[in-house]
Motif scaffolding. Structure first.
Motif, PDB file in Angstrom:
ATOM      1  N   ARG A   1       0.850  -1.188   0.000  1.00 48.66           N
ATOM      2  CA  ARG A   1       0.000   0.000   0.000  1.00 48.66           C
ATOM      3  C   ARG A   1       0.888   1.242   0.000  1.00 48.66           C
ATOM      4  O   ARG A   1       1.764   1.377   0.832  1.00 48.66           O
ATOM      5  N   GLU A   2       0.601   2.198  -0.930  1.00 46.59           N
ATOM      6  CA  GLU A   2       1.331   3.452  -1.025  1.00 46.59           C
ATOM      7  C   GLU A   2       0.326   4.602  -1.041  1.00 46.59           C
ATOM      8  O   GLU A   2      -0.791   4.455  -1.532  1.00 46.59           O
ATOM      9  N   LEU A   3       0.755   5.696  -0.533  1.00 50.42           N
ATOM     10  CA  LEU A   3      -0.100   6.875  -0.469  1.00 50.42           C
ATOM     11  C   LEU A   3       0.306   7.838  -1.573  1.00 50.42           C
ATOM     12  O   LEU A   3       1.473   8.164  -1.740  1.00 50.42           O
ATOM     13  N   TYR A   4      -0.665   8.271  -2.374  1.00 41.19           N
ATOM     14  CA  TYR A   4      -0.423   9.203  -3.470  1.00 41.19           C
ATOM     15  C   TYR A   4      -1.237  10.472  -3.234  1.00 41.19           C
ATOM     16  O   TYR A   4      -2.394  10.390  -2.817  1.00 41.19           O
ATOM     17  N   LEU A   5      -0.632  11.577  -3.527  1.00 42.01           N
ATOM     18  CA  LEU A   5      -1.365  12.842  -3.514  1.00 42.01           C
ATOM     19  C   LEU A   5      -2.025  12.953  -4.871  1.00 42.01           C
ATOM     20  O   LEU A   5      -1.386  13.179  -5.883  1.00 42.01           O
ATOM     21  N   ARG A   6      -3.318  12.733  -4.904  1.00 43.44           N
ATOM     22  CA  ARG A   6      -4.047  12.693  -6.162  1.00 43.44           C
ATOM     23  C   ARG A   6      -4.245  14.085  -6.748  1.00 43.44           C
ATOM     24  O   ARG A   6      -4.076  14.306  -7.938  1.00 43.44           O
ATOM     25  N   GLU A   7      -4.652  15.014  -5.922  1.00 39.25           N
ATOM     26  CA  GLU A   7      -4.847  16.376  -6.404  1.00 39.25           C
ATOM     27  C   GLU A   7      -4.845  17.322  -5.217  1.00 39.25           C
ATOM     28  O   GLU A   7      -4.914  16.908  -4.065  1.00 39.25           O
ATOM     29  N   GLU A   8      -4.766  18.597  -5.476  1.00 39.72           N
ATOM     30  CA  GLU A   8      -4.934  19.638  -4.477  1.00 39.72           C
ATOM     31  C   GLU A   8      -6.083  20.528  -4.947  1.00 39.72           C
ATOM     32  O   GLU A   8      -6.236  20.779  -6.128  1.00 39.72           O
ATOM     33  N   VAL A   9      -6.852  20.969  -4.014  1.00 39.80           N
ATOM     34  CA  VAL A   9      -7.901  21.931  -4.329  1.00 39.80           C
ATOM     35  C   VAL A   9      -7.397  23.292  -3.845  1.00 39.80           C
ATOM     36  O   VAL A   9      -7.132  23.473  -2.665  1.00 39.80           O
ATOM     37  N   HIS A  10      -7.223  24.201  -4.771  1.00 42.97           N
ATOM     38  CA  HIS A  10      -6.746  25.548  -4.438  1.00 42.97           C
ATOM     39  C   HIS A  10      -7.953  26.476  -4.355  1.00 42.97           C
ATOM     40  O   HIS A  10      -8.700  26.617  -5.323  1.00 42.97           O
ATOM     41  N   VAL A  11      -8.126  27.084  -3.216  1.00 41.40           N
ATOM     42  CA  VAL A  11      -9.229  28.010  -2.998  1.00 41.40           C
ATOM     43  C   VAL A  11      -8.630  29.396  -2.791  1.00 41.40           C
ATOM     44  O   VAL A  11      -7.846  29.606  -1.881  1.00 41.40           O
ATOM     45  N   ARG A  12      -8.975  30.326  -3.667  1.00 40.76           N
ATOM     46  CA  ARG A  12      -8.447  31.693  -3.578  1.00 40.76           C
ATOM     47  C   ARG A  12      -9.599  32.648  -3.286  1.00 40.76           C
ATOM     48  O   ARG A  12     -10.633  32.604  -3.919  1.00 40.76           O
ATOM     49  N   ARG A  13      -9.404  33.508  -2.286  1.00 45.58           N
ATOM     50  CA  ARG A  13     -10.402  34.514  -1.927  1.00 45.58           C
ATOM     51  C   ARG A  13     -10.025  35.834  -2.575  1.00 45.58           C
ATOM     52  O   ARG A  13      -8.888  36.274  -2.491  1.00 45.58           O
ATOM     53  N   VAL A  14     -10.985  36.463  -3.206  1.00 46.80           N
ATOM     54  CA  VAL A  14     -10.793  37.776  -3.806  1.00 46.80           C
ATOM     55  C   VAL A  14     -11.815  38.716  -3.182  1.00 46.80           C
ATOM     56  O   VAL A  14     -13.016  38.501  -3.309  1.00 46.80           O
ATOM     57  N   GLU A  15     -11.335  39.727  -2.453  1.00 48.20           N
ATOM     58  CA  GLU A  15     -12.235  40.672  -1.806  1.00 48.20           C
ATOM     59  C   GLU A  15     -12.419  41.880  -2.703  1.00 48.20           C
ATOM     60  O   GLU A  15     -11.473  42.392  -3.290  1.00 48.20           O
ATOM     61  N   ARG A  16     -13.668  42.344  -2.787  1.00 43.85           N
ATOM     62  CA  ARG A  16     -13.991  43.528  -3.577  1.00 43.85           C
ATOM     63  C   ARG A  16     -14.756  44.493  -2.678  1.00 43.85           C
ATOM     64  O   ARG A  16     -15.576  44.080  -1.861  1.00 43.85           O
ATOM     65  N   THR A  17     -14.507  45.768  -2.834  1.00 47.24           N
ATOM     66  CA  THR A  17     -15.236  46.808  -2.119  1.00 47.24           C
ATOM     67  C   THR A  17     -15.897  47.696  -3.151  1.00 47.24           C
ATOM     68  O   THR A  17     -15.276  48.091  -4.133  1.00 47.24           O
TER      69      THR A  17
END
Length: 139
Positions: free
Chosen positions: A88-104
């Motif tokens: 058994r091996e552990l693989y990093l399948r994907e990363e979810v990148h969440v970016r916040r953009v604030e607007r005023t």
């Protein structure tokens, strides 16, 4: 002889003075107030946060589950899977990148404000005051 001790004097007349006062109306003062409603457009700032989600394929073998990482306005959430091979091996399948953009944003908001004004009229004593105001006070 006035300096003689045996001389007696008799008071014949004495004057007295008295002072009296009376109130005399020299005029009146009328004070009236009026409330105005003024419609104004007032600026208001509205803030919002927009989130973009991107799935980034990685497919890399790892030894342990990575931690969630926050770098400034970017949050990286690891997604892992187990793959059965001979071992058994552990693989990093994907990363979810969440970016916040604030607007005023500045918007105009309608509002009603109230303001009072005062008018003071001096009326001579021989005239009768008349009124056509909202609130009327005679002094």
């Amino acid at each position: 002889m006035p300096d003689d001790p045996d001389t007696q004097s008799i008071l014949i007349m004495a004057e007295t003075a008295s002072i009296s006062t009376r109130r005399v109306a020299s005029g009146r003062v009328t004070i009236s107030t009026r409330t105005e409603e003024i419609d104004r457009i007032l600026p208001a700032e509205l803030a919002s946060v927009e989130v973009s989600v991107v799935q980034v394929p990685v497919d890399r073998k790892i030894n342990s589950v990575p931690e969630v990482v926050a770098e400034g306005d970017l949050t990286i959430i690891p997604v892992v899977e187990e793959r059965l091979v001979v071992m058994r091996e552990l693989y990093l399948r994907e990363e979810v990148h969440v970016r916040r953009v604030e607007r005023t944003e500045t918007v105009d908001v309608a509002a009603t404000i109230r303001r009072q004004t005062v008018q003071i009229d001096r009326i001579p004593a021989d005239l009768t005051p008349t009124s056509n105001k909202d609130d009327h006070h005679d002094l």
